[in-house]
Design a protein around this motif. Structure first.
Motif, mmCIF file in Angstrom:
data_model
loop_
_atom_site.group_PDB
_atom_site.id
_atom_site.type_symbol
_atom_site.label_atom_id
_atom_site.label_comp_id
_atom_site.label_asym_id
_atom_site.label_seq_id
_atom_site.Cartn_x
_atom_site.Cartn_y
_atom_site.Cartn_z
ATOM 1 N N ILE A 183 0.827 -1.201 0.000
ATOM 2 C CA ILE A 183 0.000 0.000 0.000
ATOM 3 C C ILE A 183 0.864 1.255 0.000
ATOM 4 C CG2 ILE A 183 -1.711 1.317 1.316
ATOM 5 C CD1 ILE A 183 -2.750 -1.171 -0.189
ATOM 6 N N LYS A 184 1.965 1.217 0.743
ATOM 7 C CA LYS A 184 2.871 2.378 0.755
ATOM 8 C C LYS A 184 3.419 2.625 -0.651
ATOM 9 C CE LYS A 184 6.955 4.340 2.980
ATOM 10 N NZ LYS A 184 7.558 4.796 1.720
ATOM 11 N N ASN A 185 3.803 1.568 -1.345
ATOM 12 C CA ASN A 185 4.312 1.713 -2.709
ATOM 13 C C ASN A 185 3.237 2.273 -3.640
ATOM 14 O OD1 ASN A 185 6.817 0.742 -2.011
ATOM 15 N ND2 ASN A 185 6.357 -1.377 -2.577
ATOM 16 N N LEU A 186 1.999 1.795 -3.472
ATOM 17 C CA LEU A 186 0.894 2.285 -4.307
ATOM 18 C C LEU A 186 0.675 3.781 -4.088
ATOM 19 C CD1 LEU A 186 -1.817 -0.531 -4.025
ATOM 20 C CD2 LEU A 186 -0.367 -0.011 -5.974
ATOM 21 N N GLU A 187 0.634 4.202 -2.829
ATOM 22 C CA GLU A 187 0.359 5.611 -2.551
ATOM 23 C C GLU A 187 1.558 6.490 -2.899
ATOM 24 O OE1 GLU A 187 -1.517 6.018 1.350
ATOM 25 O OE2 GLU A 187 -3.386 5.747 0.232
ATOM 26 N N ASP A 188 2.773 5.962 -2.753
ATOM 27 C CA ASP A 188 3.953 6.710 -3.198
ATOM 28 C C ASP A 188 3.896 6.925 -4.704
ATOM 29 O OD1 ASP A 188 4.890 6.868 -0.644
ATOM 30 O OD2 ASP A 188 6.432 5.316 -0.860
ATOM 31 N N GLU A 189 3.442 5.886 -5.431
ATOM 32 C CA GLU A 189 3.355 6.002 -6.882
ATOM 33 C C GLU A 189 2.263 6.987 -7.286
ATOM 34 O OE1 GLU A 189 4.525 5.217 -10.812
ATOM 35 O OE2 GLU A 189 5.468 4.910 -8.859
#
Length: 591
Positions: A183-189
Motif C-alpha cells: 500500500i505504501k508503494n501504491l500511494e507513493d506512486e
C-alpha cells in the motif's frame, strides 16, 4: 460501528448472526492481507450459510464491517469517514467469499468486484474460493494501478491491465506480499504521478465525459468546446473519456465498465468533478454521484456557472438567476419523511406541506418576481430604443458564436475597453456606443451575448431582454472566427438560432474575424470564402480592413455608394444612454 452485520441478513437465525458478529473480535496482522486462520473461519461460515460473506479490514488489521450477501452476489454498505480526500485510497481492503459447486470449480474476480475496487477506492479486493465442504480454496486479489507503467503483466486483457494489477491466484498460506509495504508503494506512486503540492485544494479538477453516438461528425468540436467552457469556468481539465454507444445508459449515461475507467482516471489525476457533455436527468446525476463520490454536473450547469461568474449588471444577474432556478426546480427531491410539517390549529391539522413542496413554491414565487423585474427592465430598454429612433439613429448589432471576437471588434471601433478575453461568454451584458464612419455618418453599435450550439432553452428565454436589442437593429453584423476549423458549423448554429428568433429576414453582413491568426498560404482561400459568403475579412485585434468594414456598413445603413476607402478609421465616440435629455449627436460630436 458496533457489531452490526450489513447486507442481506433476511432469513438469518440469531445464532447465525452471532457467528457473523464474532468476526468483529478477530484481528489480522497489519502486514498480512488476511491470515490463514481467519480465511478458514470465513470459508466455513460462508459454506454453512450458503451465502457470500465479506470483511472490510482497515490498515490496523481491525474488521470494520461484516457483510453478508446472497449465493452469488454481495453489496457493500455506504462507507463514511474513510479518507474522503480526492484521489486517495480508502484505507480499507475487502475480502469476501466465492462459493464453488460441482459445476463451478474455480472463481475469479468478477466485474462487480472491480467496480467496487475502483468506485470505492479500496486498498485491494480479494475473492476467496470456498469448496462445498467449507474448506478455503485459492484467493484472487487485485488492486488499482496508479500508473500503467508501474506494474507489468497480469492475468486479464490489456485493457483491464491499464487499471488493475492481479496477483497470482494462490492459497492464503502461500501469500508472501507485505500488505503495508504494498500500500505504501501504491500511494507513493500515486504521489509521484500527481504530487499533492501540484494540486490546488480549492480548484476543481475535472474529467470530461462524452457519449459518441453513431454518425456523430462533431465529436472533436464538442470536445474542444467543452474543454474551453471548463477553462472559462476556471476548471482544470485532467482527463477526457469518450464512449461509443448507440444510446445513453438510462442510469449512468455511460456503461458500468466505462464508469470504472472514469474512477481510476479520477484517482490517478486527483479529479473531484465529472462534467458530461449532455444534459443529465436528476436521477442520473444522483446515481453517478452516489456511485463515484464525485461531484457531477452537465454542460447546461457549466454554462450557467460561467454566466453567474460573468454577469455584472442587474439585468444580467436576474437573467442568470432565473435560468438557474428553472434548472434547479425539476431537480429538487425529498430527502425523507422528516421534512413533512404540520400547520397546526383548527382546520389545519394533517400532514400539511412537505418541505419539498414549500421549496418548489418558493422557487416558483422567486421566478415570478424576477420575471416581473426583467419585464420592467425590458420596458426601460424599449423606451431607450424609441428615443434613439426619434433621433434617427441607425443601429448595428454584433452577433456571432461565442469567442468569435465581437467585443474586441466593438472595443477597436468604439475605442473602449470592455472585457474581451480569449474565453467563451466573456460578454453577457449588452453595451451600446456611437461610431462615426469615414464619410462622417454616425450609427450606434451594440455588443451582445454570444451564441453556442445546443444552448439550453431556459437560457434562451432568460436572455430575451438582452436579445431584444436585435429586433430594433437596422443591420446585424455576424462575426465569424475564420481561424476556427469549425467555423462553418458555427455559422450554421448562429443561423439556426436566428431562424428560431425570426431574425433571418433582417439585413445581415458577415464579417470574417481573426485573419491575423491565419498563415499567408491561406489568404487565397479566405478571399474565395469571403466572396462565397459575401463577407468582409478583418482583424479586430490588429485593425486590418476596418476601414472597408465601416464603409460597407455606411453603404448599407445610409444607402451611399461605395465610392472610396480611407486608410484611417476616424475616432469613434461614445453614446451615453444615461443622459437621454441631451441630443447625443450634438453633445458628443460637436456638430
Amino acid at each position: 460501528m458496533g457489531y452490526n452485520v450489513f447486507g442481506h441478513t433476511v432469513g438469518l437465525k440469531p445464532s447465525e448472526l452471532k457467528n457473523l458478529e464474532r468476526f468483529y473480535r478477530r484481528r489480522v496482522p497489519p502486514a498480512s492481507i488476511i491470515s490463514h486462520e481467519l480465511a478458514r473461519e470465513l470459508a466455513k461460515v460462508s459454506a454453512d450459510l450458503n451465502r457470500q460473506v465479506g470483511l472490510l479490514i482497515n490498515r490496523k488489521g481491525e474488521i470494520d464491517y461484516v457483510v453478508v450477501g446472497t449465493f452469488n452476489r454481495i453489496e457493500l454498505p455506504e462507507l463514511r469517514g474513510y479518507r474522503d480526500h480526492i484521489a486517495r485510497l480508502k484505507g480499507l481492503r475487502f475480502i469476501h467469499t466465492h462459493l464453488l459447486t460441482s459445476k463451478i470449480t474455480h472463481s475469479e474476480l468478477d466485474q462487480d468486484d472491480l467496480i467496487d475496487l475502483a468506485l470505492l477506492r479500496l486498498d485491494l479486493v480479494g475473492a476467496l474460493e470456498v469448496h462445498p465442504n467449507g474448506e478455503p480454496g485459492k484467493i484472487h486479489i487485485a488492486h488499482i494501478i496508479p500508473d500503467p507503467e508501474f506494474f507489468a503483466g497480469g492475468s486479464l486483457s490489456d485493457k483491464e491491465n491499464q487499471f488493475f494489477y492481479f496477483l497470482r491466484p494462490c492459497y492464503v498460506w502461500e501469500l508472501k506480499e507485505n500488505f503495508l509495504e504494498l500500500i505504501k508503494n501504491l500511494e507513493d506512486e500515486l504521489e509521484r504521478v500527481k504530487p499533492l503540492k501540484e494540486v490546488e485544494e480549492q480548484k476543481d479538477r475535472a474529467i470530461l465525459i462524452f457519449l459518441r453516438e453513431p454518425n456523430d461528425p462533431y465529436l472533436e468540436e464538442r470536445i474542444f468546446e467543452l474543454r474551453e467552457l471548463a477553462r472559462t469556468a476556471g476548471v482544470t481539465v485532467v482527463g477526457e473519456i469518450v464512449q461509443k454507444k448507440p444510446s445513453p445508459d438510462p442510469r449512468y449515461v455511460i456503461g458500468k465498465g466505462k464508469l470504472l475507467e472514469v474512477m481510476v482516471l479520477a484517482l490517478r489525476n486527483r479529479a473531484n468533478l465529472l462534467i458530461f457533455d449532455r444534459e443529465l436527468t436528476p436521477s442520473q446525476v444522483r446515481a453517478i454521484t452516489e456511485s463515484t463520490d464525485l461531484r457531477v454536473i452537465d454542460r447546461t450547469q457549466l454554462i450557467l456557472d460561467i454566466f453567474a461568474q460573468r454577469a455584472k449588471s442587474k439585468e444580467g444577474k436576474i437573467q442568470v438567476e432565473i435560468a438557474q432556478l428553472k434548472y434547479t426546480l425539476p431537480r429538487l427531491r425529498a430527502k425523507d419523511d422528516a421534512f413533512s410539517r404540520l400547520t397546526g390549529g383548527i382546520g389545519g391539522r394533517g400532514p400539511g406541506e412537505t418541505k419539498l413542496e414549500i421549496d418548489k413554491r418558493r422557487i416558483k414565487d422567486r421566478i415570478a418576481k424576477l420575471e416581473r423585474e426583467l419585464e420592467k427592465i425590458s420596458q426601460e430598454r424599449d423606451i431607450k430604443r424609441k428615443r434613439r429612433k426619434k433621433l434617427a439613429f441607425k443601429t448595428v448589432a454584433l452577433i456571432g458564436y461565442t469567442n468569435a471576437g465581437k467585443t474586441t471588434l466593438f472595443n477597436t471601433l468604439a475605442k473602449s475597453q470592455y472585457l474581451a478575453e480569449d474565453k467563451l461568454f466573456a460578454t453577457l451584458d449588452p453595451v451600446t456606443k456611437a461610431i462615426r464612419t469615414p464619410n462622417n455618418q454616425v450609427f450606434l453599435i451594440t455588443d451582445t451575448v454570444g451564441f453556442i450550439r445546443n444552448l439550453p432553452e431556459d437560457l434562451k428565454k432568460a436572455f430575451r431582454a438582452t436579445l431584444e436589442e436585435l429586433y430594433s437593429a437596422d443591420l446585424l453584423l455576424h462575426i465569424v472566427d475564420i481561424s476556427n476549423p469549425d467555423f462553418e458549423s458555427q455559422i450554421e448554429t448562429v443561423n439556426q438560432i436566428l431562424e428560431e428568433m425570426e431574425l433571418l429576414h433582417y439585413p445581415l453582413l458577415m464579417v470574417f474575424n481573426k485573419i491575423d491568426l491565419l498563415p499567408p498560404s491561406e489568404f487565397q482561400l479566405i478571399k474565395a470564402l469571403s466572396h462565397r459568403y459575401k463577407a468582409i475579412p478583418v482583424s479586430a485585434k490588429r485593425g486590418d480592413n476596418l476601414d472597408l468594414l465601416l464603409t460597407k456598413i455606411e453603404e448599407i445603413l445610409f444607402k451611399t455608394p461605395l465610392e472610396y476607402l480611407t486608410d484611417k478609421v476616424l475616432e469613434p465616440v461614445s453614446l451615453e444612454e444615461e443622459n437621454p435629455s441631451k441630443d447625443p449627436l450634438t453633445h458628443k460630436l460637436d456638430v
